[in-house]
Scaffold this motif. Structure first.
Motif, PDB file in Angstrom:
ATOM      1  N   ARG B 161       0.836  -1.207   0.000  1.00  0.00           N
ATOM      2  CA  ARG B 161       0.000   0.000   0.000  1.00  0.00           C
ATOM      3  C   ARG B 161       0.860   1.242   0.000  1.00  0.00           C
ATOM      4  O   ARG B 161       0.550   2.220  -0.653  1.00  0.00           O
ATOM      5  CB  ARG B 161      -0.924  -0.010   1.219  1.00  0.00           C
ATOM      6  CG  ARG B 161      -2.233  -0.648   0.872  1.00  0.00           C
ATOM      7  CD  ARG B 161      -3.273  -0.480   1.930  1.00  0.00           C
ATOM      8  NE  ARG B 161      -4.188  -1.624   1.811  1.00  0.00           N
ATOM      9  CZ  ARG B 161      -4.712  -2.260   2.828  1.00  0.00           C
ATOM     10  NH1 ARG B 161      -4.468  -1.877   4.064  1.00  0.00           N
ATOM     11  NH2 ARG B 161      -5.517  -3.269   2.623  1.00  0.00           N
ATOM     12  N   ALA B 164       2.415   1.647  -3.460  1.00  0.00           N
ATOM     13  CA  ALA B 164       1.420   1.940  -4.485  1.00  0.00           C
ATOM     14  C   ALA B 164       1.067   3.424  -4.522  1.00  0.00           C
ATOM     15  O   ALA B 164       0.639   3.946  -5.550  1.00  0.00           O
ATOM     16  CB  ALA B 164       0.169   1.098  -4.263  1.00  0.00           C
ATOM     17  N   ARG B 169      -0.167   3.188 -11.861  1.00  0.00           N
ATOM     18  CA  ARG B 169      -0.869   1.944 -12.130  1.00  0.00           C
ATOM     19  C   ARG B 169       0.003   0.777 -11.703  1.00  0.00           C
ATOM     20  O   ARG B 169       1.167   0.705 -12.074  1.00  0.00           O
ATOM     21  CB  ARG B 169      -1.188   1.816 -13.618  1.00  0.00           C
ATOM     22  CG  ARG B 169      -2.326   2.733 -14.026  1.00  0.00           C
ATOM     23  CD  ARG B 169      -2.595   2.588 -15.502  1.00  0.00           C
ATOM     24  NE  ARG B 169      -3.490   3.642 -15.941  1.00  0.00           N
ATOM     25  CZ  ARG B 169      -3.184   4.554 -16.854  1.00  0.00           C
ATOM     26  NH1 ARG B 169      -1.996   4.537 -17.411  1.00  0.00           N
ATOM     27  NH2 ARG B 169      -4.057   5.461 -17.208  1.00  0.00           N
ATOM     28  N   HIS B 171      -0.249  -2.676 -12.258  1.00  0.00           N
ATOM     29  CA  HIS B 171       0.020  -3.730 -13.250  1.00  0.00           C
ATOM     30  C   HIS B 171       0.429  -5.045 -12.590  1.00  0.00           C
ATOM     31  O   HIS B 171      -0.314  -5.986 -12.562  1.00  0.00           O
ATOM     32  CB  HIS B 171       1.102  -3.328 -14.249  1.00  0.00           C
ATOM     33  CG  HIS B 171       0.682  -2.257 -15.183  1.00  0.00           C
ATOM     34  ND1 HIS B 171      -0.301  -2.448 -16.121  1.00  0.00           N
ATOM     35  CD2 HIS B 171       1.100  -0.984 -15.332  1.00  0.00           C
ATOM     36  CE1 HIS B 171      -0.460  -1.339 -16.803  1.00  0.00           C
ATOM     37  NE2 HIS B 171       0.365  -0.442 -16.350  1.00  0.00           N
ATOM     38  N   LEU B 188      -2.431 -10.182  -7.971  1.00  0.00           N
ATOM     39  CA  LEU B 188      -3.206  -9.529  -6.918  1.00  0.00           C
ATOM     40  C   LEU B 188      -4.255 -10.498  -6.370  1.00  0.00           C
ATOM     41  O   LEU B 188      -4.550 -10.524  -5.174  1.00  0.00           O
ATOM     42  CB  LEU B 188      -3.870  -8.282  -7.498  1.00  0.00           C
ATOM     43  CG  LEU B 188      -4.264  -7.203  -6.496  1.00  0.00           C
ATOM     44  CD1 LEU B 188      -3.073  -6.716  -5.707  1.00  0.00           C
ATOM     45  CD2 LEU B 188      -4.928  -6.037  -7.209  1.00  0.00           C
ATOM     46  N   LYS B 189      -4.793 -11.312  -7.279  1.00  0.00           N
ATOM     47  CA  LYS B 189      -5.825 -12.272  -6.886  1.00  0.00           C
ATOM     48  C   LYS B 189      -5.275 -13.264  -5.852  1.00  0.00           C
ATOM     49  O   LYS B 189      -5.897 -13.495  -4.808  1.00  0.00           O
ATOM     50  CB  LYS B 189      -6.295 -13.024  -8.134  1.00  0.00           C
ATOM     51  CG  LYS B 189      -7.701 -13.543  -8.069  1.00  0.00           C
ATOM     52  CD  LYS B 189      -8.323 -13.595  -9.461  1.00  0.00           C
ATOM     53  CE  LYS B 189      -8.185 -14.957 -10.092  1.00  0.00           C
ATOM     54  NZ  LYS B 189      -8.684 -14.997 -11.475  1.00  0.00           N
ATOM     55  N   LEU B 192      -4.776 -11.631  -2.472  1.00  0.00           N
ATOM     56  CA  LEU B 192      -6.021 -11.362  -1.737  1.00  0.00           C
ATOM     57  C   LEU B 192      -6.598 -12.634  -1.125  1.00  0.00           C
ATOM     58  O   LEU B 192      -7.275 -12.582  -0.099  1.00  0.00           O
ATOM     59  CB  LEU B 192      -7.060 -10.723  -2.671  1.00  0.00           C
ATOM     60  CG  LEU B 192      -6.752  -9.289  -3.100  1.00  0.00           C
ATOM     61  CD1 LEU B 192      -7.770  -8.808  -4.130  1.00  0.00           C
ATOM     62  CD2 LEU B 192      -6.739  -8.335  -1.907  1.00  0.00           C
TER      63      LEU B 192
END
Lengths: 450, 450
Positions: B161, B164, B169, B171, B188-189, B192
């Motif tokens: 975070r 970022a 972006r 990516h 990212l999936k 998470l």
């Protein structure tokens, strides 16, 4: 670092295909990227390629098929059954699937669509087939992540994860109302940091760039490049969100446009590649050569018409190629600058200013060349003083005329909504050849008085 | 839907600038996208534009400056102090900031860098300035999100975070080891859905495409297009992750490359746009016209050398423009196909196969044109049978020769690592003009025996 396709690899694959060793083939190609599979398919002959497509997982071959040249793909698809094609399409994003279907013969299209088992996917493909392939509707995919403005953040997360399954890259989360109208977008950052009992309507960004299904591809490319967008939502006539165009399609679009313009400038009227067959290549090239031929015959008539000069001042004739080459080159330069300026928007209004500038530029170039030619023709070709003067004046006039024609024609075409790129290449060269030679003879006649 | 820049808006802004009404200006331009601010700046005169840049928030003007044409930007930057430029650079991504600095005069570059208050940002910019601007190092930005393979998922989320914040972006999330060496990437999936006490090393994907800082821009574009990547990590000689190239820079790169090739084919050797000044345009265009001129003078010598033909068969002279135009057009077509095939990799090895194909294509086109010209010259220009025969044979030979020259030259150049695009346009046209005319006269001499 990149995977390299060696001759040994191709030989190995050929051998495995011949011995029908499916297991070993799958093992060999397991970790190979679909773009590389596409290159391998291109290297194989048709039978081998078809066998490989049937053996490999359709998830991998579907993407590889998309990367192939149209010619190769067409030949492979011809050998597959409607059901086999449908299985490939099932694995593709809707925009790619629609592109492939539109390449099939009409009677096969329906058979293939009927064989697609996922009804929603089939529906989407049929919807996309309705749009012109160069419009936003034709470029978009149906796959996207959208949330309703009335949802809560928690509900949204669950729904989003579900939708994201079908979407290769999320890019943006779009926000719609109950009627599916596009309201705005949501940043992933905001979503992650928002309190879980907030509503989407509290946190979404109401500003979002979008295009309509009917927006031309060129305009979509322009907007996405101007605003540096990686995806843009597409809405229908009612403002409902119906799809999105992603930057990778636009990259392909830009490249294809550039290649088309380049070919047009070289006098090649159809999309041909070095590998296209002779018939296709002839169809793409011969028409432009014929235009050039009629230009050349026109020039021949002009020269015949001035036969008195041919007798009195035969020396002037030897400079015809010089006049012609210069007229052609100047015309191509001027038209290329204008066509490019029109394409990327750097050329704005001011048609008279543009012409004035080209005219001064032509004068500078014309006078330089005229002086050199004046000296060389007098010394090396022993032309008389008046002959040299008439050649010099003719060169300046021809360059001026060629520059103005080269500038004027693309602008006029553009104003009449005709792609100005058709005006470059043989078209400009040919008209400049003819006008250039005519100007040369008229000026010679005036100066030398025959 | 898009924001439109009207003449009224420009007038309004001009008025507000003149009356120095900062408040009203800020209010008017608050919601305007930086790409549109760039267009507005282009419409204003230099003083007005500079005033506007100073008044607006540097976050907005920094991005607008990036969108401007180099010429306009240069003029605006000249009027800003080093400190003011440093403030703009502070807001830019490192790759953009480095591009802007490299455009400044050398003595100013150091002053501006000294004024950048964020030392890390300044360090990064200095690092990027070291690389060739057409290499991956020159195209990359330092902004990216990377995590250490030894971190836990929880620690990673916090760190991510933070990182970022500076990245427009995300990516991809790159995974490095303790020595900063690139190990892989993270979706990212996966992040998470992973359990929070897992380690990054358990969940990351060890396969990742990358390029080296020295990889040429063209190759970066090819890899990113082939594998449909939106960002690619860049490593140094030690394999350490030092930056990433994003697709938007590659889109610009592809467009610029295409424009350069197009201009090259049109005989324009420098990057000029319609708005470039006359001096620059002359420098870009005159050299090619001079090549054409010497070609034309060469053709003149050839014709002089065949003066006996001029006396005995004066009619043949009137077809010189036809021969020349055809030779030029065929050469441009053949070279364009080859240059494009070399550029997009669709043309592979097989030089003899290529030449054989061009030769058969040339024969088809040549015979078609020769027949038409044979008929037209006999009927409309009353050439004798042998004259018409000699024109026909000459046309076929000239087309064959032009096609082979057009195919051969780009391939030879490419094999010697010279950009084959220089071979298109005036270069090919000129050599084909000369060879074409020489062939015409030699064949006429052989057939008619003078």
């Amino acid at each position: 670092m990149q995977f390299q396709i060696s001759d040994e690899l191709i030989e190995k694959i050929r051998f495995l295909i011949e011995s029908k060793d499916e297991e070993e083939l799958l093992l060999h190609l397991e970790d190979v990227h679909h773009a590389d599979i596409a290159e391998i398919l291109t290297e194989l002959d048709l039978e081998e390629a078809t066998y490989l497509v049937k053996v490999l997982d359709s998830q991998k071959t579907a993407e590889a098929l998309m990367e192939l040249d149209t010619d190769v793909r067409e030949r492979i698809l011809e050998t597959l059954s409607s059901k086999e094609i449908a299985e490939e399409l099932q694995e593709m994003d809707t925009d790619d699937a629609a592109d492939i279907i539109s390449e099939l013969p009409l009677e096969r299209q329906q058979n293939v669509i009927d064989e697609i088992s996922d009804e929603e996917h089939a529906d989407h493909i049929v919807e996309l087939l309705r749009y012109d392939e160069d419009s936003a509707g034709g470029l978009m995919a149906k796959e996207l992540v959208k949330v309703n403005e009335n949802w809560s953040v928690t509900g949204c997360m669950t729904e989003m994860r579900k939708q994201a399954e079908n979407v290769t890259r999320v890019h943006s989360i779009y926000v719609v109302d109950n009627k599916d109208k596009l309201k705005g977008r949501l940043s992933l950052k905001d979503l992650l940091t928002a309190s879980s009992n907030a509503n989407i309507s509290d946190i979404y960004i109401p500003q979002v760039d979008y295009v309509s299904v009917h927006t031309e591809g060129e305009e979509v490319a322009r907007v996405m490049q101007k605003y540096d967008l990686e995806a843009i939502p597409v809405v229908d006539e009612m403002g409902r969100l119906v799809g999105r165009v992603t930057i990778d399609d636009i990259v392909d679009f830009i490249r294809e446009e550039a290649e088309r313009d380049y070919q047009m400038a070289a006098g090649i009227s159809e999309d041909v590649v070095a590998d296209s067959n002779i018939f296709k290549q002839t169809r793409a090239r011969l028409p432009w050569l014929l235009i050039g031929m009629f230009g050349g015959l026109g020039a021949a008539s002009i020269i015949s018409g001035f036969s008195s000069m041919m007798e009195l001042f035969p020396k002037l004739l030897i400079f015809v190629p010089l006049i012609q080459a210069t007229a052609g080159n100047v015309g191509v330069q001027s038209s290329a600058i204008v066509v490019q300026g029109l394409a990327n928007g750097s050329l704005r209004g001011h048609i008279w200013g543009r012409l004035a500038k080209e005219a001064s530029l032509a004068l500078v170039n014309g006078i330089s060349i005229a002086i050199i030619v004046f000296i060389i023709s007098s010394y090396f070709f022993s032309t008389s003083y008046t002959e040299s003067v008439s050649i010099g004046i003719a060169l300046i006039s021809v360059i001026l005329l060629a520059a103005l024609i080269g500038t004027f024609i693309p602008i006029i075409l553009d104003k009449n909504n005709i792609d100005p790129a058709v005006a470059t290449g043989p078209f400009i060269t040919t008209s400049n050849d003819v006008f250039g030679i005519l100007t040369y003879f008229l000026i010679a006649k005036a100066v030398l008085g025959f």
